[in-house]
Design an enzyme around this catalytic site. Sequence first.
Site, PDB file in Angstrom:
ATOM      1  N   SER A 107       0.831  -1.202   0.000  1.00  0.00           N
ATOM      2  CA  SER A 107       0.000   0.000   0.000  1.00  0.00           C
ATOM      3  C   SER A 107       0.860   1.244   0.000  1.00  0.00           C
ATOM      4  CB  SER A 107      -0.924   0.036   1.223  1.00  0.00           C
ATOM      5  OG  SER A 107      -1.695   1.231   1.198  1.00  0.00           O
ATOM      6  N   LYS A 140      -4.340  -6.766   3.467  1.00  0.00           N
ATOM      7  CA  LYS A 140      -4.327  -5.628   2.539  1.00  0.00           C
ATOM      8  C   LYS A 140      -5.763  -5.292   2.126  1.00  0.00           C
ATOM      9  CE  LYS A 140      -3.051  -2.484  -0.493  1.00  0.00           C
ATOM     10  NZ  LYS A 140      -3.680  -2.500  -1.739  1.00  0.00           N
ATOM     11  N   HIS A 197      -7.327  -3.538   4.966  1.00  0.00           N
ATOM     12  CA  HIS A 197      -6.779  -2.165   4.969  1.00  0.00           C
ATOM     13  C   HIS A 197      -7.594  -1.288   4.021  1.00  0.00           C
ATOM     14  CE1 HIS A 197      -4.470   0.942   2.867  1.00  0.00           C
ATOM     15  NE2 HIS A 197      -3.825   1.150   3.998  1.00  0.00           N
ATOM     16  N   ASN A 198      -7.831  -1.787   2.820  1.00  0.00           N
ATOM     17  CA  ASN A 198      -8.579  -0.983   1.854  1.00  0.00           C
ATOM     18  C   ASN A 198     -10.022  -0.770   2.300  1.00  0.00           C
ATOM     19  OD1 ASN A 198      -6.164  -1.336   0.483  1.00  0.00           O
ATOM     20  ND2 ASN A 198      -7.150  -1.488  -1.503  1.00  0.00           N
ATOM     21  N   GLU A 240      -9.934   1.897   4.718  1.00  0.00           N
ATOM     22  CA  GLU A 240      -9.707   3.141   3.967  1.00  0.00           C
ATOM     23  C   GLU A 240     -11.035   3.674   3.403  1.00  0.00           C
ATOM     24  OE1 GLU A 240      -6.611   2.651   0.902  1.00  0.00           O
ATOM     25  OE2 GLU A 240      -7.986   3.605  -0.515  1.00  0.00           O
TER      26      GLU A 240
HETATM   27  P1  NDP Z   1      -1.307  -2.309 -14.066  1.00  0.00           P
HETATM   28  O1  NDP Z   1      -2.217  -2.951 -13.116  1.00  0.00           O
HETATM   29  O2  NDP Z   1      -1.836  -1.252 -14.972  1.00  0.00           O
HETATM   30  O3  NDP Z   1      -0.626  -3.443 -14.956  1.00  0.00           O
HETATM   31  C1  NDP Z   1       0.244  -3.130 -16.029  1.00  0.00           C
HETATM   32  C2  NDP Z   1       1.398  -4.111 -16.070  1.00  0.00           C
HETATM   33  O4  NDP Z   1       0.917  -5.453 -16.224  1.00  0.00           O
HETATM   34  C3  NDP Z   1       2.296  -3.837 -17.257  1.00  0.00           C
HETATM   35  O5  NDP Z   1       3.625  -4.101 -16.880  1.00  0.00           O
HETATM   36  C4  NDP Z   1       1.783  -4.857 -18.251  1.00  0.00           C
HETATM   37  O6  NDP Z   1       2.738  -5.193 -19.243  1.00  0.00           O
HETATM   38  C5  NDP Z   1       1.534  -6.027 -17.370  1.00  0.00           C
HETATM   39  N1  NDP Z   1       0.642  -7.012 -17.958  1.00  0.00           N
HETATM   40  C6  NDP Z   1      -0.696  -6.902 -18.142  1.00  0.00           C
HETATM   41  N2  NDP Z   1      -1.188  -8.020 -18.694  1.00  0.00           N
HETATM   42  C7  NDP Z   1      -0.145  -8.872 -18.856  1.00  0.00           C
HETATM   43  C8  NDP Z   1      -0.004 -10.192 -19.368  1.00  0.00           C
HETATM   44  N3  NDP Z   1      -1.072 -10.875 -19.793  1.00  0.00           N
HETATM   45  N4  NDP Z   1       1.224 -10.737 -19.391  1.00  0.00           N
HETATM   46  C9  NDP Z   1       2.290 -10.057 -18.937  1.00  0.00           C
HETATM   47  N5  NDP Z   1       2.234  -8.810 -18.435  1.00  0.00           N
HETATM   48  C10 NDP Z   1       1.025  -8.232 -18.398  1.00  0.00           C
HETATM   49  O7  NDP Z   1      -0.002  -1.716 -13.326  1.00  0.00           O
HETATM   50  P2  NDP Z   1       0.187  -0.991 -11.920  1.00  0.00           P
HETATM   51  O8  NDP Z   1       1.638  -0.691 -11.858  1.00  0.00           O
HETATM   52  O9  NDP Z   1      -0.788   0.092 -11.706  1.00  0.00           O
HETATM   53  O10 NDP Z   1      -0.156  -2.129 -10.859  1.00  0.00           O
HETATM   54  C11 NDP Z   1       0.537  -3.356 -10.799  1.00  0.00           C
HETATM   55  C12 NDP Z   1      -0.112  -4.209  -9.750  1.00  0.00           C
HETATM   56  O11 NDP Z   1      -0.007  -3.553  -8.494  1.00  0.00           O
HETATM   57  C13 NDP Z   1      -1.602  -4.457  -9.971  1.00  0.00           C
HETATM   58  O12 NDP Z   1      -1.926  -5.752  -9.546  1.00  0.00           O
HETATM   59  C14 NDP Z   1      -2.259  -3.427  -9.085  1.00  0.00           C
HETATM   60  O13 NDP Z   1      -3.549  -3.819  -8.685  1.00  0.00           O
HETATM   61  C15 NDP Z   1      -1.291  -3.391  -7.914  1.00  0.00           C
HETATM   62  N6  NDP Z   1      -1.277  -2.168  -7.133  1.00  0.00           N
HETATM   63  C16 NDP Z   1      -1.401  -0.957  -7.722  1.00  0.00           C
HETATM   64  C17 NDP Z   1      -1.389   0.209  -6.969  1.00  0.00           C
HETATM   65  C18 NDP Z   1      -1.485   1.526  -7.645  1.00  0.00           C
HETATM   66  O14 NDP Z   1      -1.550   2.526  -6.914  1.00  0.00           O
HETATM   67  N7  NDP Z   1      -1.483   1.598  -8.961  1.00  0.00           N
HETATM   68  C19 NDP Z   1      -1.237   0.177  -5.522  1.00  0.00           C
HETATM   69  C20 NDP Z   1      -1.024  -1.134  -4.993  1.00  0.00           C
HETATM   70  C21 NDP Z   1      -1.065  -2.253  -5.785  1.00  0.00           C
HETATM   71  P3  NDP Z   1       2.804  -4.343 -20.618  1.00  0.00           P
HETATM   72  O15 NDP Z   1       3.659  -3.144 -20.311  1.00  0.00           O
HETATM   73  O16 NDP Z   1       3.448  -5.274 -21.587  1.00  0.00           O
HETATM   74  O17 NDP Z   1       1.407  -3.972 -21.007  1.00  0.00           O
END
Ligand code: NDP
Length: 478
Positions: free
Chosen positions: A128, A183, A186-187, A190
Site C-alpha cells: 500500500s 491488505k 486495509h482498503n 480506507e
Molecule cells: P497495471 O495494473 O496497470 O498493470 C500493467 C502491467 O501489467 C504492465 O507491466 C503490463 O505489461 C503487465 N501485464 C498486463 N497483462 C499482462 C499479461 N497478460 N502478461 C504479462 N504482463 C502483463 O499496473 P500498476 O503498476 O498500476 O499495478 C501493478 C499491480 O499492483 C496491480 O496488480 C495493481 O492492482 C497493484 N497495485 C497498484 C497500486 C497503484 O496505486 N497503482 C497500488 C497497490 C497495488 P505491458 O507493459 O506489456 O502492457
Amino acid sequence: SSAHIGVTGLAVMGRNLARNFARNGYTVALHNRTVSRTRDLVRDFSDEGSFIAAETAEEFVAALERPRRLVIMVKAGAPTDAVIDEFAALLEPGDVIIDGGNAHYADTRRREKAMRERGLHFVGTGISGGEEGALHGPSIMPGGSAEAYDSLRPMLESIAAKAPDGTPCTTHVGPDGAGHFVKMVHNGIEYADMQLIGEAYHLLRDVAGYSPDRIAETFREWNTGRLDSYLIEITAEVLSHSDGATGQPFVDVVADEAEQKGTGRWTVQTALDLGVPVSGIAEAVFARSLSGHADLRSASSHLAGPAAAALSPDDAERFAGQVEQALYASKITSYAQGWNMISSGSQEYGWEIDPGAVAAIWRAGCIIRAVFLDRIRAAFAGRPDLPTLLADEHFSKEIGDAQGDWRTVVATAVQHGIPVPGFSAALASYDSLRSARLPASLTQGQRDFFGAHTYRRTDRDGSFHTLWGGDRSELSAD
Ligand code: NDP
C-alpha cells in the site's frame, strides 16, 4: 554479476519498486512483456543504482542469484496467473515468487498451494502507498512461508516505509493468503475512513454553513490532534484547491459520483461469508455505489426533506467541535470492526495473525497511516488476547467521552436531512454491542413461528420449539 532480486511488470508500481530496491543498494533484474518499458527504465534511472535489463523471461531468470527472488507486479487476475505459469516453468525448487499485485486472498491461497506443490515459495504481498509509496517506502504485507519471508526480510525492511520510531513497516503477516487478506481489510478501512471524512465535510458545509476553505482550515486543525493522518491531511489539500478553469472550489466542480476498483467490495463480500459485522465498511461501499446511480438520484430529487434553519455562527463553531468527536468515535468503531475481521479471517484459515503487528506496519507508508495506529499497536501489545478494540480501556474511555456529542451530531444530521450512513452505522454498532438485551430474541420467536427453526433459552441449556399452531406448549428440540 547477478541480481539480488527481479521485478517483472514495470508499469507505475513495478517501476517504482524496482527503483526503490536499486536505491537501497540491491542489483535489480528488470523484465516487462513490452520491452520498451524495460529500456525506458534503464535509460531514465540507471544513475540511481544497478539494473540488469532482460528482454526475455529466460534472460530474466538467468540474471537472478539463487534462490531466485522475483516480484510480479502485473495486472491482477488472469494476467497474474499467466505470468506465474510462465515463470514457474523456468524456476527451481526453493526459488521465491512474490506477487505484489492487488490479488484476492483466495487466489493467493490457490496460487501458493500450486507453487508449493512444485517446490516453489509463493509470497502473496499486499503493498500500500500507491505510486509514491512504492518509490519512497510502502507498507508491505507479505503472506507465505516463514522460510520465504526470512530470505526476503532484509530487502523488504530496507525498502519499506519507516514508522516514526524507525521500525520498518513490514512483517510476516502469516501463511498463504494472510498478506493479501490484511491488505484487503486495509482498503476496506480506507473506504470507511473516507466515507466518515466525507460525512464530516457534508455536515460542516450544509449544517454549519462553512466554506470549503474554512473546512480545510478545520481539518488542518484536527490534523494536529488525535485525528492526525494522511487522509485528513490530503482532505484539507483537496478542499483548499480551486479549479483553474472556473476559479470555483475544486470540490464543487467535480462530479459527485464516486468510483471503486473493488477491494472495498471484496472486504464486504468476505465479511458476509465470515459472518463478521463490518457495517462501516459496508455503508462506505454502498454510499459510493448510491452516488453513482445518477438515474435513481434524479428520479428521487423531488422527494421532501426537512425544513431546518442553518446554525448561528456560535452554534456552528460548537457543532464543528462535536463533529470532530463524532468522527473520532466512528473511526474507533470502524477500526474495531476491521480488526474483528482480521481476527475472524485469521481463525478461519489458521493464520495466527498478530493484530498489533498489523497496526504497527500501517503506521507509515500506507493510505490509512495515522498517529492513531500506534495507539492500536499499543492496545494489542499490552493485551494480545484483547477480544475487540472497544474493550481496550483507553479507547473505551475516549469513545465514552465522545458519545454524547456523537449522538447530537447524528440527531442533528437526521433533523437537517444530511445522510450520515457511516456515523450512524458506527453509532448503531456501538449501541448494539453495549446493549444488555437485543431484539434478536423476538427474531428467534418469529423464526420459530414460521419455520420451526427452534431457539435457545436464557435459563436452561438445549434447543426448544413452541407449538405455535397448536396449544403453544414448548417441546425440547434436542
Ligand atoms: P497495471 O495494473 O496497470 O498493470 C500493467 C502491467 O501489467 C504492465 O507491466 C503490463 O505489461 C503487465 N501485464 C498486463 N497483462 C499482462 C499479461 N497478460 N502478461 C504479462 N504482463 C502483463 O499496473 P500498476 O503498476 O498500476 O499495478 C501493478 C499491480 O499492483 C496491480 O496488480 C495493481 O492492482 C497493484 N497495485 C497498484 C497500486 C497503484 O496505486 N497503482 C497500488 C497497490 C497495488 P505491458 O507493459 O506489456 O502492457
